[in-house]
Design a protein around this motif. Sequence first.
Motif, mmCIF file in Angstrom:
data_model
loop_
_atom_site.group_PDB
_atom_site.id
_atom_site.type_symbol
_atom_site.label_atom_id
_atom_site.label_comp_id
_atom_site.label_asym_id
_atom_site.label_seq_id
_atom_site.Cartn_x
_atom_site.Cartn_y
_atom_site.Cartn_z
ATOM 1 N N GLU A 36 0.920 -1.117 0.077
ATOM 2 C CA GLU A 36 0.159 -0.039 -0.036
ATOM 3 C C GLU A 36 0.710 1.613 -0.038
ATOM 4 O OE1 GLU A 36 -2.713 -0.524 3.418
ATOM 5 O OE2 GLU A 36 -4.289 -0.634 1.811
ATOM 6 N N SER A 37 2.010 1.015 0.473
ATOM 7 C CA SER A 37 2.936 2.263 0.406
ATOM 8 C C SER A 37 3.759 2.251 -0.867
ATOM 9 C CB SER A 37 3.874 2.122 1.607
ATOM 10 O OG SER A 37 3.079 2.196 2.990
ATOM 11 N N GLY A 38 3.507 1.472 -1.811
ATOM 12 C CA GLY A 38 4.290 1.411 -2.909
ATOM 13 C C GLY A 38 5.509 0.507 -3.009
ATOM 14 N N VAL A 39 5.891 -0.182 -1.899
ATOM 15 C CA VAL A 39 6.809 -1.142 -2.103
ATOM 16 C C VAL A 39 6.349 -2.383 -2.970
ATOM 17 C CG1 VAL A 39 8.624 -2.400 -0.874
ATOM 18 C CG2 VAL A 39 7.764 -0.278 0.024
ATOM 19 N N PRO A 40 7.186 -2.835 -4.103
ATOM 20 C CA PRO A 40 6.721 -4.010 -4.992
ATOM 21 C C PRO A 40 6.841 -5.234 -4.284
ATOM 22 C CG PRO A 40 8.685 -3.135 -5.515
ATOM 23 C CD PRO A 40 8.481 -2.360 -4.374
ATOM 24 N N VAL A 41 6.063 -5.597 -3.420
ATOM 25 C CA VAL A 41 6.237 -6.874 -2.613
ATOM 26 C C VAL A 41 4.902 -7.728 -2.699
ATOM 27 C CG1 VAL A 41 7.877 -6.210 -0.993
ATOM 28 C CG2 VAL A 41 5.767 -5.722 -0.298
ATOM 29 N N ASP A 42 5.014 -8.773 -2.522
ATOM 30 C CA ASP A 42 3.846 -9.902 -2.008
ATOM 31 C C ASP A 42 4.106 -11.268 -1.423
ATOM 32 O OD1 ASP A 42 1.322 -10.754 -2.330
ATOM 33 O OD2 ASP A 42 0.992 -10.827 -4.569
ATOM 34 N N THR A 43 3.397 -11.912 -0.923
ATOM 35 C CA THR A 43 3.632 -13.239 -0.554
ATOM 36 C C THR A 43 2.811 -14.526 -1.225
ATOM 37 O OG1 THR A 43 3.770 -12.019 1.750
ATOM 38 C CG2 THR A 43 3.219 -14.440 1.826
ATOM 39 N N VAL A 44 3.561 -15.632 -1.079
ATOM 40 C CA VAL A 44 2.912 -16.936 -1.897
ATOM 41 C C VAL A 44 3.170 -17.814 -0.529
ATOM 42 C CG1 VAL A 44 3.477 -16.112 -4.069
ATOM 43 C CG2 VAL A 44 5.093 -17.270 -2.904
ATOM 44 N N ILE A 45 2.269 -18.827 -0.874
ATOM 45 C CA ILE A 45 2.545 -20.058 -0.167
ATOM 46 C C ILE A 45 2.951 -21.247 -1.171
ATOM 47 C CG2 ILE A 45 1.393 -21.850 1.334
ATOM 48 C CD1 ILE A 45 1.349 -19.064 2.573
ATOM 49 N N PRO A 46 4.114 -21.625 -0.911
ATOM 50 C CA PRO A 46 4.824 -22.659 -1.918
ATOM 51 C C PRO A 46 4.059 -23.897 -1.856
ATOM 52 C CG PRO A 46 6.525 -21.360 -0.613
ATOM 53 C CD PRO A 46 5.220 -20.957 -0.009
ATOM 54 N N LYS A 47 4.390 -24.633 -2.771
ATOM 55 C CA LYS A 47 3.724 -26.190 -2.741
ATOM 56 C C LYS A 47 4.227 -26.895 -1.460
ATOM 57 C CE LYS A 47 7.470 -28.501 -5.371
ATOM 58 N NZ LYS A 47 7.834 -29.013 -6.495
ATOM 59 N N GLU A 48 5.088 -26.577 -0.879
ATOM 60 C CA GLU A 48 5.434 -27.364 0.415
ATOM 61 C C GLU A 48 4.667 -26.877 1.618
ATOM 62 O OE1 GLU A 48 9.341 -26.864 -1.922
ATOM 63 O OE2 GLU A 48 7.780 -25.722 -1.469
ATOM 64 N N GLY A 49 3.848 -25.862 1.367
ATOM 65 C CA GLY A 49 3.011 -25.336 2.303
ATOM 66 C C GLY A 49 3.552 -24.079 3.180
ATOM 67 N N GLY A 50 2.617 -23.642 4.029
ATOM 68 C CA GLY A 50 2.897 -22.489 4.946
ATOM 69 C C GLY A 50 2.482 -22.795 6.359
ATOM 70 N N LEU A 51 2.815 -21.691 7.077
ATOM 71 C CA LEU A 51 2.558 -21.853 8.530
ATOM 72 C C LEU A 51 1.322 -20.953 8.794
ATOM 73 C CD1 LEU A 51 5.964 -21.782 9.854
ATOM 74 C CD2 LEU A 51 4.583 -23.622 9.490
ATOM 75 N N GLN A 52 0.347 -21.164 9.894
ATOM 76 C CA GLN A 52 -0.341 -20.210 10.340
ATOM 77 C C GLN A 52 0.078 -19.822 11.804
ATOM 78 O OE1 GLN A 52 -4.732 -21.369 10.530
ATOM 79 N NE2 GLN A 52 -4.942 -20.164 12.485
ATOM 80 N N TRP A 53 -0.062 -18.396 11.869
ATOM 81 C CA TRP A 53 0.435 -17.765 13.280
ATOM 82 C C TRP A 53 -1.024 -17.517 13.673
ATOM 83 C CZ3 TRP A 53 -1.674 -12.962 13.750
ATOM 84 C CH2 TRP A 53 -1.756 -12.190 12.730
ATOM 85 N N THR A 54 -1.329 -17.561 14.838
ATOM 86 C CA THR A 54 -2.462 -17.216 15.720
ATOM 87 C C THR A 54 -2.245 -16.416 16.953
ATOM 88 O OG1 THR A 54 -3.332 -19.288 14.793
ATOM 89 C CG2 THR A 54 -4.537 -18.150 16.413
ATOM 90 N N GLU A 55 -3.056 -15.349 17.105
ATOM 91 C CA GLU A 55 -2.666 -14.394 18.314
ATOM 92 C C GLU A 55 -4.348 -14.433 18.920
ATOM 93 O OE1 GLU A 55 0.332 -10.962 17.330
ATOM 94 O OE2 GLU A 55 -1.791 -10.545 16.664
ATOM 95 N N SER A 56 -4.112 -14.351 20.225
ATOM 96 C CA SER A 56 -5.334 -14.647 21.052
ATOM 97 C C SER A 56 -5.214 -13.932 22.340
ATOM 98 C CB SER A 56 -5.599 -16.245 21.320
ATOM 99 O OG SER A 56 -4.674 -16.918 21.963
ATOM 100 N N MET A 57 -6.079 -13.517 22.966
ATOM 101 C CA MET A 57 -6.348 -12.892 24.461
ATOM 102 C C MET A 57 -6.768 -13.892 25.536
ATOM 103 S SD MET A 57 -7.930 -9.359 23.584
ATOM 104 C CE MET A 57 -6.874 -7.891 22.750
ATOM 105 N N SER A 58 -5.941 -13.662 26.567
ATOM 106 C CA SER A 58 -6.244 -14.576 27.686
ATOM 107 C C SER A 58 -6.327 -13.421 29.000
ATOM 108 C CB SER A 58 -5.185 -15.592 28.180
ATOM 109 O OG SER A 58 -5.112 -16.413 26.975
ATOM 110 N N ILE A 59 -7.201 -13.956 29.880
ATOM 111 C CA ILE A 59 -6.961 -13.413 31.192
ATOM 112 C C ILE A 59 -6.020 -13.767 32.157
ATOM 113 C CG2 ILE A 59 -8.268 -12.465 33.164
ATOM 114 C CD1 ILE A 59 -10.998 -12.495 31.357
ATOM 115 N N LEU A 60 -4.980 -12.999 32.915
ATOM 116 C CA LEU A 60 -4.317 -13.465 33.827
ATOM 117 C C LEU A 60 -5.119 -13.739 34.930
ATOM 118 C CD1 LEU A 60 -1.331 -13.619 33.078
ATOM 119 C CD2 LEU A 60 -2.469 -11.929 31.680
#
Length: 383
Positions: free
Chosen positions: A262-286
């Motif tokens: 969005e800032s004009g930098v020519p970049v992108d992301t792909v998931i190669p045939k071997e696969g990718g990872l899912q990161w997941t953020e979540s909230m907890s109460i201490l």
Amino acid sequence: MNVKNDKAINMSRWSRRDFLKLGAAVGVGGVAASLPSVSMADSGSPTVLNYLAWPGNADPYVIGEFEKAHNVKVRIKEYVGGDQMLALLHQAPPGSFDVVMADAEYMHLLKQGDFLQKLNPDDYPLQDFWPEFQKFPLHWFDGDLYSVMTDFGYLGLSYNTELYRPEELESYDVLWDKKAKGQVGFFDFYLPSMGCVSLSAGNTAPFDLSSAQFEALNKKLMSLRGQASGFYTIADIFSSFSNRQASLIPGIGEWITLGLRESGVPVDTVIPKEGGLQWTESMSILKTSPKQDLARKFIQWTTSPRGQVLMATKPDNKKSIPSKAGWELLNKTMPDEAQLLRMQLNAPNVIDEYRSKKIAYRQLPSNQSIEAWNDLWTDFKSA
């Protein structure tokens, strides 16, 4: 899905002494002065919510409406990396934090450390979530809920679109090409970086490795050292793409490249045939929070349709969200953002990728210690 959901990570080796040693290793031994103070007045005040989270999650864009509606100030303590988060919690006096945002793979350690308050699922809009996320396995222990997903994304191979075409990036093998020599950057966090190299080695469960597979990962990782342009913090990743210091970075994703594009930098992301990872953020109460009710309201707000839209569209860090109701509101109120984020309801979208069986959860190592993986990462950087 190429995910190991049913095997608990063996964390029995971790003691309080281990965590304190870890704190020293990640450089938080002197953070006591920067922790939230816990005076009697602060402990009893309902107007300050102490929040431990990744950088940027107390952006007024995201929390401003909650603060105004509840006459509260959300005070954030930022960390970078789950190891630092764990060390901060172990060093902080009880009651220092009310809510923690953590990556899903660290939930086992937070639960083992007795930091987390058990949650009532009926208190949260889980029925609004996509079915795949209503009982996300890394957030439940023995049938009890301890954390609520707030956002997620996929990690694969990010690249300079002026130097590479998508068809050149069908496999992580491109990282070893002559063209990539001195141009492969690395996010300086062992889990996503080594996880993608593990996928490239054919490990569909990239963190559940036998001794032989781990040794093979060692050799494959070390063979990339001559390709490396550097090892970057989050801020440095942005600049390395912008100034073309790096043209390929494994282990990051659209949470970085969308904002850059969005800032004009020519970049992108792909998931190669071997696969990718899912990161997941979540909230907890201490468990030691003196503001349990306020903490619950904060998580309810963040996972409401409106809170989810704001989480998804934060200007400097766009994310996928688990709430289908949030998707519906996003498509109704911000259709251009829904298209950009691939969260349109009647078009190919990120849930389709989740269902593609190419995405593995980012997890802590199952059969080796965290220290063993960190040591390998340190050896790789210093080779």
